[in-house]
Design a protein around this motif. Sequence first.
Motif, PDB file in Angstrom:
ATOM      1  N   ALA A  13       0.771  -1.087  -0.027  1.00 12.93           N
ATOM      2  CA  ALA A  13       0.130  -0.037  -0.101  1.00 12.93           C
ATOM      3  C   ALA A  13       0.842   1.369  -0.072  1.00 12.93           C
ATOM      4  O   ALA A  13       0.549   2.085  -0.921  1.00 12.93           O
ATOM      5  N   ALA A  14       1.655   1.321   0.809  1.00 16.62           N
ATOM      6  CA  ALA A  14       2.911   2.434   1.007  1.00 16.62           C
ATOM      7  C   ALA A  14       3.598   2.791  -0.594  1.00 16.62           C
ATOM      8  O   ALA A  14       3.632   3.866  -0.848  1.00 16.62           O
ATOM      9  N   GLY A  15       4.017   1.718  -1.134  1.00 18.75           N
ATOM     10  CA  GLY A  15       4.577   1.711  -2.544  1.00 18.75           C
ATOM     11  C   GLY A  15       3.654   2.175  -3.420  1.00 18.75           C
ATOM     12  O   GLY A  15       4.124   2.994  -4.250  1.00 18.75           O
ATOM     13  N   ILE A  16       2.365   1.731  -3.440  1.00 21.72           N
ATOM     14  CA  ILE A  16       1.146   2.203  -4.430  1.00 21.72           C
ATOM     15  C   ILE A  16       1.030   3.825  -4.350  1.00 21.72           C
ATOM     16  O   ILE A  16       1.047   4.668  -5.267  1.00 21.72           O
ATOM     17  N   ALA A  17       0.883   4.141  -2.893  1.00 23.04           N
ATOM     18  CA  ALA A  17       0.600   5.293  -2.480  1.00 23.04           C
ATOM     19  C   ALA A  17       1.581   6.173  -2.973  1.00 23.04           C
ATOM     20  O   ALA A  17       1.544   7.406  -3.411  1.00 23.04           O
ATOM     21  N   GLY A  18       2.986   6.115  -2.764  1.00 25.06           N
ATOM     22  CA  GLY A  18       4.201   6.801  -2.722  1.00 25.06           C
ATOM     23  C   GLY A  18       4.253   7.075  -4.413  1.00 25.06           C
ATOM     24  O   GLY A  18       4.714   8.217  -4.629  1.00 25.06           O
ATOM     25  N   LYS A  19       3.931   6.036  -5.189  1.00 21.34           N
ATOM     26  CA  LYS A  19       4.194   6.304  -6.557  1.00 21.34           C
ATOM     27  C   LYS A  19       3.023   7.081  -7.277  1.00 21.34           C
ATOM     28  O   LYS A  19       3.469   7.990  -8.024  1.00 21.34           O
ATOM     29  N   LEU A  20       1.759   7.001  -6.476  1.00 21.35           N
ATOM     30  CA  LEU A  20       0.648   7.760  -6.974  1.00 21.35           C
ATOM     31  C   LEU A  20       1.058   9.418  -6.736  1.00 21.35           C
ATOM     32  O   LEU A  20       0.745  10.316  -7.558  1.00 21.35           O
ATOM     33  N   MET A  21       1.581   9.627  -5.518  1.00 18.97           N
ATOM     34  CA  MET A  21       1.920  10.906  -5.021  1.00 18.97           C
ATOM     35  C   MET A  21       2.976  11.661  -5.985  1.00 18.97           C
ATOM     36  O   MET A  21       2.915  12.686  -6.259  1.00 18.97           O
ATOM     37  N   VAL A  22       3.958  10.867  -6.498  1.00 18.39           N
ATOM     38  CA  VAL A  22       5.236  11.073  -7.122  1.00 18.39           C
ATOM     39  C   VAL A  22       4.691  11.476  -8.624  1.00 18.39           C
ATOM     40  O   VAL A  22       4.858  12.518  -9.037  1.00 18.39           O
ATOM     41  N   VAL A  23       4.030  10.528  -9.170  1.00 20.86           N
ATOM     42  CA  VAL A  23       3.335  10.624 -10.426  1.00 20.86           C
ATOM     43  C   VAL A  23       2.388  11.962 -10.680  1.00 20.86           C
ATOM     44  O   VAL A  23       2.415  12.437 -11.461  1.00 20.86           O
ATOM     45  N   PRO A  68       5.447   8.189 -16.097  1.00 23.21           N
ATOM     46  CA  PRO A  68       4.944   8.032 -14.807  1.00 23.21           C
ATOM     47  C   PRO A  68       3.861   6.693 -14.725  1.00 23.21           C
ATOM     48  O   PRO A  68       3.983   6.085 -13.782  1.00 23.21           O
ATOM     49  N   ALA A  69       3.224   6.552 -15.822  1.00 19.97           N
ATOM     50  CA  ALA A  69       2.297   5.397 -16.036  1.00 19.97           C
ATOM     51  C   ALA A  69       3.306   4.225 -16.060  1.00 19.97           C
ATOM     52  O   ALA A  69       2.833   2.991 -15.540  1.00 19.97           O
ATOM     53  N   MET A  70       4.532   4.246 -16.554  1.00 16.28           N
ATOM     54  CA  MET A  70       5.435   2.904 -16.751  1.00 16.28           C
ATOM     55  C   MET A  70       5.895   2.595 -15.393  1.00 16.28           C
ATOM     56  O   MET A  70       6.221   1.467 -15.195  1.00 16.28           O
ATOM     57  N   VAL A  71       5.768   3.323 -14.341  1.00 17.49           N
ATOM     58  CA  VAL A  71       6.276   2.953 -12.905  1.00 17.49           C
ATOM     59  C   VAL A  71       5.394   2.100 -12.215  1.00 17.49           C
ATOM     60  O   VAL A  71       5.588   1.564 -11.166  1.00 17.49           O
ATOM     61  N   PHE A  72       4.028   1.866 -12.742  1.00 22.06           N
ATOM     62  CA  PHE A  72       3.016   1.190 -11.963  1.00 22.06           C
ATOM     63  C   PHE A  72       3.379  -0.532 -12.675  1.00 22.06           C
ATOM     64  O   PHE A  72       2.232  -1.186 -12.104  1.00 22.06           O
TER      65      PHE A  72
END
Length: 135
Positions: A13-23, A68-72
């Motif tokens: 969850a932290a990884g997904i939330a962090g990625k969303l915040m960055v992108v 940014p989409a690629m990081v998911f």
Amino acid sequence: MEPRGSESWLATAAGIAGKLMVVALFWWDAVFLLIPDFSGTAGFIAQRGLPFPQLLAGAASAMLLVLPAMVFFRKTEAIGFLGLSFFCLFTAVVFHRYWTLDGGDRVMEQIQFMKNFALAGALLMIFGHGLKRTA
């Protein structure tokens, strides 16, 4: 270090939330700044003396949407983080040349330079951590 498949739900969850915040920063710039004011973006690029400002404005907009989409996605995650890091570093050096300015303009551009420089470093660190994790 545990394999990725056994991460706790909190780490996931932290990884997904962090990625969303960055992108969110990059998507915001593309959707609300660069694309709506495409001619202004191309004009700003031309002011910096870069060739083909229309083409570069389109490329920048595409990069701000695609990288940014690629990081998911696991297969493209590293490329996304590395590409965003280089994008931030390029933007800092080419568009926020605070050392050529004086007064308040210098301060504002130095803040923008340092923001992009720090983001480039953080994204590069995430890229490197991902390589270490998959080794």
